[in-house]
Design a protein around this motif. Structure first.
Motif, PDB file in Angstrom:
ATOM      1  N   PRO A   1       0.826  -1.216   0.000  1.00 57.47           N
ATOM      2  CA  PRO A   1       0.000   0.000   0.000  1.00 57.47           C
ATOM      3  C   PRO A   1       0.864   1.272   0.000  1.00 57.47           C
ATOM      4  N   ARG A   2       0.449   2.215  -0.832  1.00 59.96           N
ATOM      5  CA  ARG A   2       1.104   3.526  -0.903  1.00 59.96           C
ATOM      6  C   ARG A   2      -0.004   4.566  -0.904  1.00 59.96           C
ATOM      7  N   PRO A   3      -0.095   5.372   0.138  1.00 60.00           N
ATOM      8  CA  PRO A   3      -1.224   6.301   0.259  1.00 60.00           C
ATOM      9  C   PRO A   3      -1.292   7.366  -0.843  1.00 60.00           C
ATOM     10  N   ARG A   4      -0.183   7.747  -1.443  1.00 62.79           N
ATOM     11  CA  ARG A   4      -0.194   8.836  -2.421  1.00 62.79           C
ATOM     12  C   ARG A   4      -0.166   8.372  -3.872  1.00 62.79           C
ATOM     13  N   LEU A   5      -0.077   7.065  -4.094  1.00 62.89           N
ATOM     14  CA  LEU A   5       0.007   6.551  -5.458  1.00 62.89           C
ATOM     15  C   LEU A   5      -1.130   5.586  -5.741  1.00 62.89           C
TER      16      LEU A   5
ATOM     17  N   GLY B   1      25.351 -13.572 -17.173  1.00 65.93           N
ATOM     18  CA  GLY B   1      26.273 -12.801 -16.345  1.00 65.93           C
ATOM     19  C   GLY B   1      27.330 -13.679 -15.707  1.00 65.93           C
ATOM     20  N   ARG B   2      28.279 -13.029 -15.065  1.00 67.11           N
ATOM     21  CA  ARG B   2      29.370 -13.778 -14.441  1.00 67.11           C
ATOM     22  C   ARG B   2      29.356 -13.683 -12.919  1.00 67.11           C
ATOM     23  N   SER B   3      28.426 -12.906 -12.373  1.00 67.71           N
ATOM     24  CA  SER B   3      28.335 -12.770 -10.922  1.00 67.71           C
ATOM     25  C   SER B   3      26.894 -12.392 -10.565  1.00 67.71           C
ATOM     26  N   ASN B   4      26.687 -11.889  -9.376  1.00 71.22           N
ATOM     27  CA  ASN B   4      25.361 -11.470  -8.937  1.00 71.22           C
ATOM     28  C   ASN B   4      24.784 -10.441  -9.905  1.00 71.22           C
ATOM     29  N   CYS B   5      23.474 -10.281  -9.863  1.00 71.16           N
ATOM     30  CA  CYS B   5      22.833  -9.223 -10.630  1.00 71.16           C
ATOM     31  C   CYS B   5      22.055  -8.337  -9.661  1.00 71.16           C
ATOM     32  N   ARG B   6      21.688  -7.169 -10.149  1.00 69.72           N
ATOM     33  CA  ARG B   6      20.902  -6.238  -9.334  1.00 69.72           C
ATOM     34  C   ARG B   6      19.556  -5.993 -10.002  1.00 69.72           C
ATOM     35  N   LEU B   7      18.505  -6.107  -9.208  1.00 70.74           N
ATOM     36  CA  LEU B   7      17.142  -5.820  -9.648  1.00 70.74           C
ATOM     37  C   LEU B   7      16.730  -4.513  -8.996  1.00 70.74           C
ATOM     38  N   ARG B   8      16.307  -3.565  -9.811  1.00 67.86           N
ATOM     39  CA  ARG B   8      15.837  -2.278  -9.284  1.00 67.86           C
ATOM     40  C   ARG B   8      14.404  -2.068  -9.752  1.00 67.86           C
ATOM     41  N   LEU B   9      13.533  -1.712  -8.820  1.00 64.84           N
ATOM     42  CA  LEU B   9      12.117  -1.485  -9.098  1.00 64.84           C
ATOM     43  C   LEU B   9      11.744  -0.072  -8.680  1.00 64.84           C
ATOM     44  N   GLN B  10      10.986   0.597  -9.543  1.00 62.80           N
ATOM     45  CA  GLN B  10      10.510   1.947  -9.233  1.00 62.80           C
ATOM     46  C   GLN B  10       9.046   2.044  -9.637  1.00 62.80           C
ATOM     47  N   LEU B  11       8.278   2.756  -8.832  1.00 63.68           N
ATOM     48  CA  LEU B  11       6.872   3.005  -9.120  1.00 63.68           C
ATOM     49  C   LEU B  11       6.616   4.481  -8.896  1.00 63.68           C
ATOM     50  N   GLY B  12       6.092   5.133  -9.903  1.00 61.14           N
ATOM     51  CA  GLY B  12       5.758   6.547  -9.772  1.00 61.14           C
ATOM     52  C   GLY B  12       5.695   7.222 -11.123  1.00 61.14           C
ATOM     53  N   HIS B  13       5.121   8.402 -11.128  1.00 59.21           N
ATOM     54  CA  HIS B  13       4.991   9.190 -12.353  1.00 59.21           C
ATOM     55  C   HIS B  13       4.258   8.413 -13.446  1.00 59.21           C
ATOM     56  N   GLY B  14       3.270   7.602 -13.038  1.00 55.39           N
ATOM     57  CA  GLY B  14       2.463   6.867 -13.998  1.00 55.39           C
ATOM     58  C   GLY B  14       3.149   5.691 -14.656  1.00 55.39           C
ATOM     59  N   ARG B  15       4.192   5.173 -14.020  1.00 50.23           N
ATOM     60  CA  ARG B  15       4.882   4.035 -14.638  1.00 50.23           C
ATOM     61  C   ARG B  15       5.558   3.153 -13.594  1.00 50.23           C
TER      62      ARG B  15
END
Length: 127
Positions: free
Chosen positions: A26-30, A56-70
Protein backbone atom coordinates in the motif's frame (compact mmCIF):
# COMPACT_ATOMS: atom_id res chain seq x y z
CA UNK A 1 13.98 -0.40 -4.29
CA UNK A 2 17.10 -2.34 -5.22
CA UNK A 3 17.94 -5.98 -4.57
CA UNK A 4 21.10 -8.00 -5.19
CA UNK A 5 20.37 -11.51 -6.40
CA UNK A 6 22.86 -14.38 -6.62
CA UNK A 7 23.78 -16.08 -9.88
CA UNK A 8 21.57 -19.10 -9.27
CA UNK A 9 18.48 -20.49 -10.97
CA UNK A 10 16.24 -19.62 -7.99
CA UNK A 11 16.89 -15.89 -8.45
CA UNK A 12 14.22 -15.56 -11.17
CA UNK A 13 11.62 -16.89 -8.74
CA UNK A 14 12.90 -14.59 -6.04
CA UNK A 15 12.60 -11.66 -8.47
CA UNK A 16 8.93 -12.57 -9.06
CA UNK A 17 8.20 -12.56 -5.33
CA UNK A 18 10.08 -9.31 -4.70
CA UNK A 19 8.36 -7.56 -7.60
CA UNK A 20 4.89 -8.66 -6.54
CA UNK A 21 5.50 -7.63 -2.93
CA UNK A 22 6.91 -4.26 -3.98
CA UNK A 23 4.06 -3.41 -6.35
CA UNK A 24 1.22 -4.57 -4.09
CA UNK A 25 2.47 -2.75 -1.00
CA UNK A 26 0.00 0.00 0.00
CA UNK A 27 1.10 3.53 -0.90
CA UNK A 28 -1.22 6.30 0.26
CA UNK A 29 -0.19 8.84 -2.42
CA UNK A 30 0.01 6.55 -5.46
CA UNK A 31 -2.66 4.70 -7.38
CA UNK A 32 -1.83 1.01 -7.22
CA UNK A 33 -1.01 -0.86 -10.41
CA UNK A 34 -3.75 -3.18 -11.67
CA UNK A 35 -3.42 -6.93 -11.21
CA UNK A 36 -2.53 -7.26 -14.92
CA UNK A 37 0.20 -4.63 -14.57
CA UNK A 38 1.62 -6.43 -11.53
CA UNK A 39 1.59 -9.68 -13.51
CA UNK A 40 3.34 -8.02 -16.47
CA UNK A 41 6.01 -6.39 -14.29
CA UNK A 42 6.56 -9.65 -12.43
CA UNK A 43 7.06 -11.57 -15.68
CA UNK A 44 9.43 -8.88 -16.95
CA UNK A 45 11.52 -8.97 -13.76
CA UNK A 46 11.67 -12.76 -13.91
CA UNK A 47 12.77 -12.84 -17.56
CA UNK A 48 15.41 -10.13 -17.12
CA UNK A 49 16.86 -11.75 -14.00
CA UNK A 50 16.86 -15.19 -15.67
CA UNK A 51 18.89 -13.72 -18.55
CA UNK A 52 21.29 -11.97 -16.16
CA UNK A 53 21.82 -15.20 -14.23
CA UNK A 54 22.33 -17.20 -17.41
CA UNK A 55 24.72 -14.82 -19.17
CA UNK A 56 26.27 -12.80 -16.34
CA UNK A 57 29.37 -13.78 -14.44
CA UNK A 58 28.33 -12.77 -10.92
CA UNK A 59 25.36 -11.47 -8.94
CA UNK A 60 22.83 -9.22 -10.63
CA UNK A 61 20.90 -6.24 -9.33
CA UNK A 62 17.14 -5.82 -9.65
CA UNK A 63 15.84 -2.28 -9.28
CA UNK A 64 12.12 -1.48 -9.10
CA UNK A 65 10.51 1.95 -9.23
CA UNK A 66 6.87 3.00 -9.12
CA UNK A 67 5.76 6.55 -9.77
CA UNK A 68 4.99 9.19 -12.35
CA UNK A 69 2.46 6.87 -14.00
CA UNK A 70 4.88 4.03 -14.64
CA UNK A 71 6.63 0.97 -13.27
CA UNK A 72 10.32 0.68 -14.10
CA UNK A 73 12.11 -2.67 -13.89
CA UNK A 74 15.89 -2.60 -14.28
CA UNK A 75 18.33 -5.48 -14.11
CA UNK A 76 22.08 -4.94 -14.13
CA UNK A 77 24.64 -7.65 -14.81
CA UNK A 78 28.37 -7.66 -15.49
CA UNK A 79 28.26 -9.35 -18.90
CA UNK A 80 29.57 -7.15 -21.70
CA UNK A 81 27.44 -9.02 -24.26
CA UNK A 82 24.45 -7.19 -25.65
CA UNK A 83 21.27 -9.28 -25.43
CA UNK A 84 19.48 -10.11 -28.65
CA UNK A 85 15.74 -9.90 -29.00
CA UNK A 86 14.52 -13.10 -30.62
CA UNK A 87 11.29 -13.82 -32.42
CA UNK A 88 8.22 -14.31 -30.25
CA UNK A 89 7.44 -17.86 -31.35
CA UNK A 90 5.18 -20.03 -29.20
CA UNK A 91 6.92 -23.15 -30.49
CA UNK A 92 10.41 -22.13 -29.31
CA UNK A 93 11.62 -23.48 -25.99
CA UNK A 94 14.07 -20.63 -25.35
CA UNK A 95 15.11 -17.25 -26.72
CA UNK A 96 11.70 -15.61 -26.30
CA UNK A 97 12.25 -13.76 -23.03
CA UNK A 98 13.30 -10.36 -24.35
CA UNK A 99 10.68 -10.55 -27.11
CA UNK A 100 8.01 -11.03 -24.41
CA UNK A 101 9.46 -8.17 -22.40
CA UNK A 102 9.37 -5.94 -25.47
CA UNK A 103 5.71 -6.84 -26.08
CA UNK A 104 4.67 -6.14 -22.48
CA UNK A 105 6.69 -2.99 -21.84
CA UNK A 106 5.97 0.51 -23.04
CA UNK A 107 9.70 0.85 -23.67
CA UNK A 108 12.77 -1.38 -23.47
CA UNK A 109 16.32 -0.10 -23.43
CA UNK A 110 19.74 -1.62 -22.97
CA UNK A 111 22.37 0.67 -21.49
CA UNK A 112 26.06 -0.23 -21.44
CA UNK A 113 27.62 0.87 -18.18
CA UNK A 114 31.10 1.43 -19.55
CA UNK A 115 32.54 -0.98 -17.00
CA UNK A 116 31.91 -4.19 -18.91
CA UNK A 117 28.31 -4.60 -17.84
CA UNK A 118 24.87 -3.42 -18.83
CA UNK A 119 21.49 -2.46 -17.49
CA UNK A 120 18.30 -3.62 -19.18
CA UNK A 121 15.41 -1.27 -18.41
CA UNK A 122 11.74 -1.94 -19.11
CA UNK A 123 9.08 0.68 -18.43
CA UNK A 124 5.37 -0.08 -18.14
CA UNK A 125 2.65 2.58 -18.11
CA UNK A 126 0.42 2.49 -15.03
CA UNK A 127 -3.22 3.45 -15.54
Amino acid sequence: MEYTLPRTAVSAGRARKLTTAFLTRPRPRLAPPSADQVDDATLIASELVANAVRYGRSNCRLRLQLGHGRVTVEVHDDSPGRPRIGVLDAESESGRGLAMVQELAHSLEIVNTGFGGKTVRAVLAVR
